[in-house]
Design a protein around this motif. Structure first.
Motif, mmCIF file in Angstrom:
data_model
loop_
_atom_site.group_PDB
_atom_site.id
_atom_site.type_symbol
_atom_site.label_atom_id
_atom_site.label_comp_id
_atom_site.label_asym_id
_atom_site.label_seq_id
_atom_site.Cartn_x
_atom_site.Cartn_y
_atom_site.Cartn_z
ATOM 1 N N THR A 187 0.841 -1.186 0.000
ATOM 2 C CA THR A 187 0.000 0.000 0.000
ATOM 3 C C THR A 187 0.886 1.249 0.000
ATOM 4 N N PRO A 188 0.723 2.134 -0.983
ATOM 5 C CA PRO A 188 1.562 3.345 -1.000
ATOM 6 C C PRO A 188 1.344 4.188 0.259
ATOM 7 N N GLU A 248 1.475 7.321 0.206
ATOM 8 C CA GLU A 248 0.605 8.374 -0.323
ATOM 9 C C GLU A 248 0.305 8.021 -1.773
ATOM 10 N N LEU A 249 -0.966 8.082 -2.108
ATOM 11 C CA LEU A 249 -1.406 7.799 -3.479
ATOM 12 C C LEU A 249 -1.747 9.131 -4.133
ATOM 13 N N ARG A 306 -2.945 2.597 -10.127
ATOM 14 C CA ARG A 306 -2.385 3.568 -9.187
ATOM 15 C C ARG A 306 -1.066 4.083 -9.779
ATOM 16 N N CYS A 350 2.717 6.931 -6.859
ATOM 17 C CA CYS A 350 2.736 6.297 -5.539
ATOM 18 C C CYS A 350 3.991 6.711 -4.788
ATOM 19 N N CYS A 351 3.809 7.208 -3.563
ATOM 20 C CA CYS A 351 4.924 7.591 -2.700
ATOM 21 C C CYS A 351 5.167 6.501 -1.656
#
Lengths: 242, 242, 242, 242
Positions: D163-164, D166-167, D180, D183-184
């Motif tokens: 899970t990123p 931040e998306l 997605r 992605c960060c």
């Protein structure tokens, strides 16, 4: 955002008027000490307090505010709902918000969190050590691995907030508690940072690391220049629909 | 929670009374179709609607509710604030909440999110395809990689919510939009799931995958049996403080 | 997953052979104590150790394993890369993994995290108190707000892991440190839980709360029955492209 | 970080040598176009390619690199493991990393993610529309609510990443898929940004919005000046332990 953010420091200012101890520690108010620290670091700073008209948070003031810093405690319920809604709409629109210490129970913070924001507390002046748990985050710039406050009010878990989008600090307290002491939240187009320390009878806001964190948070929370977002009815699809 | 959750399906129920089309699709109301689906899967289900006393959400009903499902639209503002606060306190205490479709603008969802919950929308009955982006999550049990709804109202980004704690579905719409269609949030001791589909004029709640998702979400959102949490003043530290 | 998960407890088992102290505390090995605890709670449990053929983690064993529990320390580098890759592929495919204590430096955990997984440590047997910070999470079922271990090895921040998808416990240590002691991660279709306590010379795995957490984590980490996911070349679009 | 980051653009550079089409679109290589764009925006930029000694990523070069941009595809396996480890250690120490398009399968990205990084793909040149889902994030500065690429290779979910943290972007594809796309991830002291677009036969890196995103990401990913972190044995506690 290549220019430095314009910061408004809001302080309830009631303790300074009613407590000799607070007045001794912060003769010009908590807001004055924070404002002085941020000014010295080059930010464009103003202050506002509860007893000013519109609590000092007029449309004109907010128009010139990129980041709002909030300190309140005993008078949370005296903050006018209209002003709370005005601040809320600004955060939705991208204004940064830094909520300090007892501000966890402010109307604006609770409205933004959607939870009770409750916690455990104890006021015996025990030692607090704030550990950095996100050392790549800009809010930790210039800090060491931890910093200490020799005497602070304790806030302990459970801190009833939504899971922070980014967790920056965890506090260790001498009395046996821990606390998520630096928490980032995205709300609307705005960024919110909760920072735990700052009991009114203690000289916490004179501590260089505390000032550094508030400064870093102001840079982080400033509007990022992202898209203007539109909502509502879009009857025409972007693509042809069969 | 080893026993199956007790679920209350709440429906505003206004469209069924005012629209011939809705009455045709859902003769006994949207809540009846969802209740029937969850009952068939073995859950203990009851229903409640806006026009009942206390909107059907009495203390007695909520005492027997592990998970509350919420469908509302045109009458959001007719929901009594006292009932909203009652539901809110239950979520804080651990009750699960599943908010469907136009419930994104309900008082309870906005209060829990702390944002506007605004979005883009369009009602031309275009195709929606929901892609699973978290296939290890229990809410995806029994699904394929995606499922389709041949005709749905479009909800498009930006969806102004806090970053979901877990993102389960992303919708593709024929008209060119995308949407975060299945979103998990932790609030207080409770779990909240927002699930996008379900326009009142369309037979979406008869679709097996939609029913499966609501069933899975009910199991996921049920109270987990975690600690009873206490807040407030703890004058005595757990450890000896010098 | 309506049936209870089948759990394999893997233990390096070297300390039990080389340290009289460890042999005294865990005469049949750490794995035996954990296995006994989970069996008593009704799970289907087997054990495996480093010195068995294929480290006890044959294809046949993994075929019957829903959740793998991992304890290792001094012999991390003796774990065959082929077996590590086999476990890794199972996690990608949905098998749960619970990594205990010094397993933070195991090949499998580092491979799944993508970071160094480094930390601070100290072995003076100080007090640890684990605070629940996510009381709605199923891993906290049956616990109080915190639990204590009178003597444990200290692990301190920074713990160099990716931000956990869910943070469950934060530890307070008498010596002044804090630690993210219960961390959930999604990887592939699988769920990973890291749980800090469990120094080999201390009777930590006899503590009821520790056993309860491992049991809860096994239920949480078991495969959820989500979609079978396919990857690769999809030359035919689902929708007609102009 | 008040000074602008020093950026190194790394490109495998094989397609430019083997495909007339790629050579036509990027006569001096993909890296040259990106370097030119970032230079024009004021960054200090250099380039490096696979066929240089040490793939152009010598210790000296990395010592002068705040952010590394990575484009690779057919030659992922030709990247020397020693160089991959060198880059990895730099990211752990705080260097930013921007991974473009087919770099999702690079050794360095997979090592940092801990998952397969697999996805669906299709190469028919369909339309891609990237929607901003995090408009407060600095990576979205200067963008509109979405931007379009008239012809791109499709990448579709499931994208098997953690899970990123931040998306930022979700892509809509004409053929019916979503992805997605921005992605960060936090890894060690470093920040990683994955950005989807950029098929080698298409002029994607000439698109102003694409250049803007890479520029924004370089500012975001640059080291933040946080604490120097130490790990290992700390035999002396910070606090007196009974």
């Amino acid at each position: 955002m290549t220019t430095l953010p314009r910061v408004t420091i809001w302080n309830e200012g009631r303790h300074e008027k009613t407590s000799a101890k607070v007045k001794e520690v912060y003769p010009d108010g908590i807001h004055a000490v924070i404002a002085s620290a941020l000014s010295a670091k080059g930010l464009d700073v103003r202050t506002a307090t509860l007893d000013e008209p519109e609590h000092g948070l007029t449309v004109e003031v907010l128009d010139k505010t990129d980041v709002l810093v909030w300190w309140g405690h005993m008078a949370h319920n005296d903050v006018n709902d209209e002003i709370v809604n005005r601040v809320y709409e600004r955060v939705m629109g991208g204004m940064g918000l830094i909520v300090l210490h007892s501000g966890h129970f402010s109307k604006i913070f609770k409205k933004l969190m959607g939870t009770t924001c409750n916690l455990k507390w104890r006021e015996i002046g025990e030692k607090e050590r704030l550990w950095v748990v996100n050392p790549g985050h800009p809010i930790t710039a210039g800090l060491g691995e931890y910093f200490e406050l020799p005497h602070e009010e304790m806030y302990g878990e459970l801190f009833d907030i939504p899971t922070p989008d980014e967790l920056i600090f965890i506090s260790w307290f001498a009395g046996g508690d821990v606390f998520r002491s630096g928490c980032c939240f995205n709300r609307g187009m705005g960024k919110v940072f909760y920072f735990r320390p700052g009991h009114e009878t203690l000289p916490t806001y004179y501590v260089p690391e505390v000032q550094q964190v508030i400064y870093n948070a102001a840079l982080w929370a400033a509007p990022s220049g992202g898209p203007k977002v539109n909502f509502g009815h879009y009857p025409e699809p972007l693509e042809k629909v069969d």
